[in-house]
Write a protein that holds these residues in place. Structure first.
Motif, mmCIF file in Angstrom:
data_model
loop_
_atom_site.group_PDB
_atom_site.id
_atom_site.type_symbol
_atom_site.label_atom_id
_atom_site.label_comp_id
_atom_site.label_asym_id
_atom_site.label_seq_id
_atom_site.Cartn_x
_atom_site.Cartn_y
_atom_site.Cartn_z
ATOM 1 N N PHE A 183 0.810 -1.224 0.000
ATOM 2 C CA PHE A 183 0.000 0.000 0.000
ATOM 3 C C PHE A 183 0.847 1.281 0.000
ATOM 4 C CE2 PHE A 183 -3.566 -2.830 1.042
ATOM 5 C CZ PHE A 183 -4.440 -2.405 0.058
ATOM 6 N N MET A 237 2.196 1.629 -3.482
ATOM 7 C CA MET A 237 1.160 1.974 -4.449
ATOM 8 C C MET A 237 0.783 3.461 -4.319
ATOM 9 S SD MET A 237 -2.671 0.486 -4.927
ATOM 10 C CE MET A 237 -3.426 1.793 -3.991
ATOM 11 N N VAL A 259 1.110 6.402 -7.122
ATOM 12 C CA VAL A 259 -0.052 7.188 -7.558
ATOM 13 C C VAL A 259 0.183 8.674 -7.285
ATOM 14 C CG1 VAL A 259 -2.492 7.649 -7.068
ATOM 15 C CG2 VAL A 259 -1.710 5.298 -7.302
ATOM 16 N N GLN A 261 0.266 11.931 -9.671
ATOM 17 C CA GLN A 261 -0.790 12.935 -9.455
ATOM 18 C C GLN A 261 -0.206 14.332 -9.229
ATOM 19 O OE1 GLN A 261 -3.424 11.977 -6.223
ATOM 20 N NE2 GLN A 261 -4.832 10.899 -7.554
ATOM 21 N N PHE A 262 0.869 14.370 -8.463
ATOM 22 C CA PHE A 262 1.383 15.676 -8.048
ATOM 23 C C PHE A 262 2.618 16.103 -8.845
ATOM 24 C CE2 PHE A 262 -0.584 14.218 -3.860
ATOM 25 C CZ PHE A 262 -1.781 14.853 -4.146
ATOM 26 N N PHE A 284 -11.856 11.788 5.167
ATOM 27 C CA PHE A 284 -11.230 12.091 3.877
ATOM 28 C C PHE A 284 -11.524 13.526 3.431
ATOM 29 C CE2 PHE A 284 -10.877 7.411 2.383
ATOM 30 C CZ PHE A 284 -9.645 7.318 2.993
ATOM 31 N N ILE A 322 -9.621 -4.114 -2.511
ATOM 32 C CA ILE A 322 -8.513 -3.792 -3.423
ATOM 33 C C ILE A 322 -9.076 -3.179 -4.711
ATOM 34 C CG2 ILE A 322 -6.621 -4.784 -4.808
ATOM 35 C CD1 ILE A 322 -6.275 -6.841 -2.542
ATOM 36 N N PHE A 343 -10.098 0.461 -3.959
ATOM 37 C CA PHE A 343 -8.944 1.364 -3.924
ATOM 38 C C PHE A 343 -8.393 1.574 -5.334
ATOM 39 C CE2 PHE A 343 -8.779 0.413 0.696
ATOM 40 C CZ PHE A 343 -8.815 1.724 1.126
ATOM 41 N N PHE A 349 -8.352 5.284 -6.629
ATOM 42 C CA PHE A 349 -7.052 5.973 -6.685
ATOM 43 C C PHE A 349 -6.588 6.218 -8.119
ATOM 44 C CE2 PHE A 349 -6.557 4.980 -2.172
ATOM 45 C CZ PHE A 349 -5.964 6.145 -1.741
ATOM 46 N N LEU A 350 -6.899 5.263 -9.021
ATOM 47 C CA LEU A 350 -6.434 5.425 -10.401
ATOM 48 C C LEU A 350 -7.492 6.172 -11.217
ATOM 49 C CD1 LEU A 350 -4.933 1.863 -10.966
ATOM 50 C CD2 LEU A 350 -3.883 3.850 -9.922
ATOM 51 N N SER A 351 -7.910 7.300 -10.708
ATOM 52 C CA SER A 351 -8.961 8.074 -11.377
ATOM 53 C C SER A 351 -8.649 9.560 -11.164
ATOM 54 C CB SER A 351 -10.312 7.737 -10.757
ATOM 55 O OG SER A 351 -10.379 8.287 -9.461
ATOM 56 N N GLN A 401 -8.396 12.831 -6.818
ATOM 57 C CA GLN A 401 -7.771 13.926 -6.078
ATOM 58 C C GLN A 401 -7.295 15.061 -6.973
ATOM 59 O OE1 GLN A 401 -4.928 11.624 -3.790
ATOM 60 N NE2 GLN A 401 -6.233 11.763 -2.008
#
Lengths: 269, 269
Positions: free
Chosen positions: A43, A46, A50, A54-55, B50, B191, B194, B198-200, B203
């Motif tokens: 985790f 991962m 990511v 992203q950043f 979150f 899994i 997540f 996360f893969l979208s 954020q």
């Protein structure tokens, strides 16, 4: 057939040998259960992958520390995140020993009390050092440069070990008080909140309002920021001292508390 | 021997019977949740955390050129709500897994009702359940300064997306639970959750992402569902921003539903 004779007297050499055997048991136990340690590595890695994508463009905004990539910024955070999620493993195993009666057999045997706790927590600490080393090697392979060199990498590893002792010690206190694996594992959300409401993934200087204030006063930020300075700015005795000092203090405090809790539990028996 | 075709009256009676079973199974799930509030608390607390953590940590993202809103909280609220809805949606699978492990599901299989209703009933529970975290997180976010320039239509899009996500992860959970007949199999669904989330563009918008993540996010159907849910928080609702999300929800629910139904048909009491 030969039998191993364990020294009954509580001499230092005997205690060390017993602690070594119990630590070996705890490490082998952990190694045999990949489901217990693999998520703690998977985790954070991962999330690092990511967030790095992203950043990638966000690191160029004013106020962000001067880094070549987000990976440089996040390396210490990835290490501490992995360590924090895996550090209570030894304590959960102690709680399991209490639940299934193995702990009672240990305390009625001529085993040093100190070695029971040291044996349990040492496995987590050794694994934390391994996690830190592996994450650093992987991120270096993806282009991260630790500007402080080998000395800084060593400080990150030692900090990881000390943090594992600190968090693990707290877990031992919970395990000894409750004797329940579930309660030890319930520390996970607390660690999760502590990690997120800190400078783990973003510079606290760019956080506004009350949230920024909380993040700046979070002990996780106090550990991560000096480690980050070692990675992105270079070697500094001050940064190394801050990271090691805070985690050493935490480790001493929580493990002392664990020994005191152990003595109190044994008095009740 | 040939079966005689159903008369209109028999067909109406059969539909009424199916609806009665669906309502009973949905109500049973809701009753279970009222009796064990711990089943829903994580799905409420997690997205609330979150909203606070992501909006606080990444508040400076609003200063990055290309970020579509000056309020980071407006960007993060739908993301947090869909995460809560996804975990609320797993409720269908969690309840069914408990029934399978406890043997109650065998009795349901022997009951005089059609099998698809055994699947649709718990999904109704999931859809209803997802409204709770969605509403509570929305209220908290509005209190923290989020606004909804898209008005009632924007709100409708958010709720449709949340219920859709609950249904799609509910059907995915059921597919695994019918296959493995164990509560533990739901960890695989986590899994998936997540991964999808996360893969979208959860954020950070697509334009700010780079490399492999940008490609993954572009292909991820969750990106369109997030666009659907986010419209009202970023501006006015448009058909162009709505239909891809609706298609993604319908496609995933039907796809996962087909797999779940195939696995359900293979269960023999």
């Amino acid at each position: 057939m030969t039998a191993t004779v364990v020294e009954a007297s509580p001499c230092r050499a005997g205690a060390i040998a017993q602690a070594y055997e119990l630590a070996r048991r705890s490490t082998v136990n952990m190694w045999r259960q990949p489901q217990a340690w693999a998520p703690g590595l998977f985790f954070p890695l991962m999330l690092t992958a990511v967030y790095a994508a992203q950043f990638a463009k966000a690191i160029h905004q004013p106020g962000f520390p001067p880094v070549d990539s987000y990976l440089d910024f996040v390396l210490p955070a990835s290490v501490l995140q992995a360590v924090a999620f895996g550090a209570t493993g030894g304590a959960a195993e102690l709680a399991k020993d209490i639940e299934n009666g193995f702990f009672d057999r240990l305390v009625t045997s001529p085993v040093s009390r100190v070695s029971i706790l040291v044996g349990r927590i040492a496995g987590s600490a050794i694994f934390a050092g391994f996690q830190a080393g592996l994450i650093m090697v992987l991120l270096i392979a993806f282009g991260v440069t630790i500007k402080g060199g080998v000395a800084s990498a060593a400080v990150i590893m030692i900090t990881a070990v000390l943090l594992a002792l600190g968090i693990g010690g707290l877990g031992l206190v919970l395990a000894l008080r409750s004797g329940s694996q579930e309660i030890v594992q319930s520390t996970f959300p607390v660690l999760f909140v502590l990690l997120f409401v800190s400078g783990t993934f973003w510079p606290t200087s760019l956080m506004k309002g009350w949230y920024g204030n909380v993040a700046r006063h979070n002990p996780i930020t106090w550990i991560i920021e000096p480690l980050r300075e070692l990675v992105i700015e270079g070697w500094s005795w001050g940064s190394a001292g801050r990271a090691l000092g805070i985690t050493f203090g935490l480790a001493v405090f929580t493990t002392s508390l664990a020994f005191a809790t152990m003595r109190a539990r044994l008095r009740r028996l | 021997m040939t079966e005689s075709p159903l008369t209109t009256g028999q067909r109406v009676s059969s539909i009424a019977h199916d609806f009665g079973v669906f309502r009973a199974l949905t109500a049973r799930g809701m009753m279970r949740m009222r009796r064990i509030p711990a089943l829903i608390i994580p799905a409420i607390m997690m997205p609330m955390f979150f909203v606070i953590a992501f909006s606080g940590s990444f508040s400076a993202l609003a200063n990055v050129e290309g970020f579509p809103t000056p309020r980071v909280i407006n960007w993060m609220v739908p993301y947090a709500i869909l995460q809560g809805a996804s975990f609320a949606g797993m409720g269908a699978a969690g309840g069914t897994a408990t029934d399978i492990e406890g043997g109650f599901f065998d009795r349901l299989l022997l009951a005089p009702c059609r099998r698809p209703i055994l699947m649709v009933g718990p999904l109704g529970y999931s859809a209803l359940r997802s409204l709770i975290p969605t509403t509570l997180v929305l209220l908290l976010s509005l209190a923290l300064g989020a606004d909804l320039p898209g008005g009632a239509l924007g709100l409708l899009c958010l709720y449709v997306a949340a219920v859709g996500v609950a249904l799609l992860f509910g059907t995915l959970g059921l597919a695994f639970v019918y296959k493995f007949r164990s509560l533990k199999s739901l960890s695989i669904v986590q899994i998936f959750i997540f991964g999808f989330m996360f893969l979208s563009i959860g954020q950070v918008p697509l334009a700010l992402q780079s490399g492999w993540l940008q490609h993954a996010a572009r292909l991820n159907p969750m990106t369109n569902i997030l666009r659907l849910s986010r419209q009202g928080f970023l501006g006015h609702v448009t058909w162009h921003g709505t239909w891809p999300g609706l298609v993604a929800i319908a496609g995933l629910v039907l796809g996962f539903g087909a797999v779940a139904y195939r696995n359900l048909r293979r269960i023999v009491p």
